[in-house]
Design a protein around this motif. Structure first.
Motif, PDB file in Angstrom:
ATOM      1  N   GLU A  87       0.805  -1.221   0.000  1.00 25.76           N
ATOM      2  CA  GLU A  87       0.000   0.000   0.000  1.00 25.76           C
ATOM      3  C   GLU A  87       0.840   1.274   0.000  1.00 25.76           C
ATOM      4  OE1 GLU A  87      -3.561  -0.123   2.598  1.00 25.76           O
ATOM      5  OE2 GLU A  87      -2.965  -2.216   2.907  1.00 25.76           O
ATOM      6  N   HIS A  91       0.546   4.356  -2.742  1.00 27.22           N
ATOM      7  CA  HIS A  91       0.367   5.760  -2.365  1.00 27.22           C
ATOM      8  C   HIS A  91       1.463   6.642  -2.986  1.00 27.22           C
ATOM      9  CE1 HIS A  91      -0.595   9.178   0.240  1.00 27.22           C
ATOM     10  NE2 HIS A  91       0.694   9.253   0.502  1.00 27.22           N
ATOM     11  N   VAL A 120      -6.080   2.684  -2.833  1.00 26.69           N
ATOM     12  CA  VAL A 120      -5.055   3.638  -2.403  1.00 26.69           C
ATOM     13  C   VAL A 120      -4.489   4.378  -3.611  1.00 26.69           C
ATOM     14  CG1 VAL A 120      -2.749   3.859  -1.383  1.00 26.69           C
ATOM     15  CG2 VAL A 120      -4.472   2.421  -0.275  1.00 26.69           C
TER      16      VAL A 120
END
Length: 146
Positions: A87, A91, A120
């Protein structure tokens, strides 16, 4: 938000799950590989070219490991694609690299992680500013034909 997606045979089931997830979130989805018999290279090319031509906001490609699709997508001028497994990278590739595509490996990330990576990635804005200089450098890099 409009997503362009594609996969090879190994990524087909995960691509279909991602498609349902995006549609449930009211996103528009254009599937460039509605059949399972497309190679990862062809799938990535179809999606990358569509993103580069402005047919959608983001591209998502899925194969067994994500790496082949990642390599193929980045050969299309104007595309910045990231192979994702976590994740934080999802991002940061949006925030600092303004990536327009992601490549996922169905044999590397599970279904729930894949859905979080898509969320994300698509919910993170590009910082711009000093990051724009780096992105402009990436966009100027053109593979010269031999």
């Amino acid at each position: 938000m409009k997503f362009i997606i594609g996969s090879d045979n190994d990524g087909y089931a995960l691509k279909e799950r991602i498609k349902r997830h995006l549609i449930a979130k009211n996103a528009e989805v254009l599937d460039k590989t509605e059949r399972e018999d497309v190679s990862f290279a062809e799938s990535a090319k179809r999606v990358a070219e569509a993103v580069a031509e402005g047919e959608g906001d983001y591209g998502i490609v899925v194969d067994l490991y994500g790496t082949g699709s990642f390599i193929a997508a980045n050969k299309v001028k104007g595309i910045i694609c990231a192979a994702l497994t976590d994740e934080y990278s999802a991002h940061m590739t949006r925030r600092h690299n303004n990536a327009s595509m992601i490549a996922l490996g169905s044999g590397v990330v599970g279904e729930q992680l894949a859905l979080r990576l898509v969320d994300v990635f698509s919910e993170t804005a590009f910082d711009g500013g000093r990051q724009r200089i780096r992105v402009d450098m990436l966009n100027r890099m053109i593979r010269e034909e031999a």
